[in-house]
Design an enzyme around this catalytic site. Sequence first.
Site, short mmCIF file in Angstrom:
data_model
loop_
_atom_site.label_atom_id
_atom_site.label_comp_id
_atom_site.label_asym_id
_atom_site.label_seq_id
_atom_site.Cartn_x
_atom_site.Cartn_y
_atom_site.Cartn_z
N GLY A 13 -84.60 2.69 -85.69
CA GLY A 13 -83.68 2.02 -84.77
C GLY A 13 -83.04 2.98 -83.80
O GLY A 13 -81.83 2.93 -83.54
N GLY A 17 -77.53 2.43 -79.41
CA GLY A 17 -76.41 2.47 -80.33
C GLY A 17 -76.34 3.69 -81.20
O GLY A 17 -76.62 4.83 -80.77
N ILE A 18 -76.00 3.48 -82.46
CA ILE A 18 -75.80 4.57 -83.42
C ILE A 18 -77.07 5.38 -83.59
O ILE A 18 -77.03 6.62 -83.61
CB ILE A 18 -75.32 3.99 -84.76
CG1 ILE A 18 -73.92 3.39 -84.61
CG2 ILE A 18 -75.32 5.07 -85.85
CD1 ILE A 18 -73.44 2.61 -85.82
N ASP A 65 -92.84 -1.49 -85.53
CA ASP A 65 -92.19 -2.75 -85.92
C ASP A 65 -91.88 -2.65 -87.41
O ASP A 65 -92.78 -2.68 -88.25
CB ASP A 65 -93.13 -3.93 -85.64
CG ASP A 65 -92.51 -5.27 -86.03
OD1 ASP A 65 -91.40 -5.29 -86.61
OD2 ASP A 65 -93.15 -6.30 -85.76
N ASN A 92 -81.49 3.80 -90.22
CA ASN A 92 -80.40 3.29 -89.41
C ASN A 92 -80.62 1.85 -88.95
O ASN A 92 -79.66 1.10 -88.78
CB ASN A 92 -80.22 4.19 -88.18
CG ASN A 92 -79.42 3.53 -87.10
OD1 ASN A 92 -78.19 3.44 -87.18
ND2 ASN A 92 -80.09 3.04 -86.05
N TYR A 181 -76.07 -11.49 -94.15
CA TYR A 181 -76.12 -10.09 -93.73
C TYR A 181 -75.41 -9.20 -94.75
O TYR A 181 -75.91 -8.12 -95.10
CB TYR A 181 -75.46 -9.96 -92.36
CG TYR A 181 -75.25 -8.54 -91.91
CD1 TYR A 181 -76.31 -7.79 -91.40
CD2 TYR A 181 -73.99 -7.94 -91.96
CE1 TYR A 181 -76.12 -6.48 -90.97
CE2 TYR A 181 -73.79 -6.64 -91.54
CZ TYR A 181 -74.86 -5.92 -91.05
OH TYR A 181 -74.65 -4.62 -90.64
#
Length: 275
Positions: A13, A17-18, A65, A92, A181
């Site tokens: 990821g 972002g992070i 993916d 992440n 989640y």
Amino acid sequence: MDRWTGRVALVTGASVGIGAIIAKELVRFGMKVVGCARNVDKIQALAAECQTAGYSGVLIPYKCDLTSVEDIQSMFAAIKAKHKGVDVCINNAGVAHPEHLLSGKTSGWKNMLDVNVLALSICSREAYQSMKERKIDDGHIMNLNSGIYQYFFVNVGPSNIFFCFSIGGHNVINNSDVHFYTVTKYAVSALTEGLRQELREAKTHIRATSISPGMVETEFIYRLYSDNPEKAKAAYSRFKTLEAIDVANAVVYVLSAPPHVEIGELLFRPVEMQI
């Protein structure tokens, strides 16, 4: 961080972002970082940025993916062929969909399980096997856990909104949008501790860490509430949230610990966060 110079880290990821900031920081410290995502355009741009900045490491974009076992295994095979293997694995990547337990779509639940639990587990397994094969005894597997928020709309005025915050991998908060989640993030807590126990049984010094930040301002909540951006915007207006660099600094802190020290859980939050 000197002992990690020239060694290989995988960051899932890593496009935004992070994950993007973690990848950038590890490159700055001289690591070879394989950053993976389904769309690598942003990782390629970040790699160019790192090169222009003169960082001593290198960022290697890889299209993957994470809902595909074959894609993950192909990625690890490519890392083995080109870079010998993975020394640090930072799981992440994560997704959230506002699918309630009583009415949510199975497809949304499955996607969260595939990315947040199964991909994390597969990457951890493959990273460990890569380390074991090369007799790497000081590697590190790190799982990004969750900082998510709970909110209430108080009907005493058009702008009266009260926010209450919590850590999604450690508490079940009263927000139906993130209950499933939260299930996946509880799994991350259990998986990290289970991984630590199995690593000790394997008589290795490879370490496992769960990173649990409080609320971080990224694109994550905007994606969760893509149909209601004002709700996401309001979540960030209550107080000064964490930034992605704060999480990256936590990752560097964990990696910088002496080889005989294992930080199993690192939980941190904004100063103004009440829960």
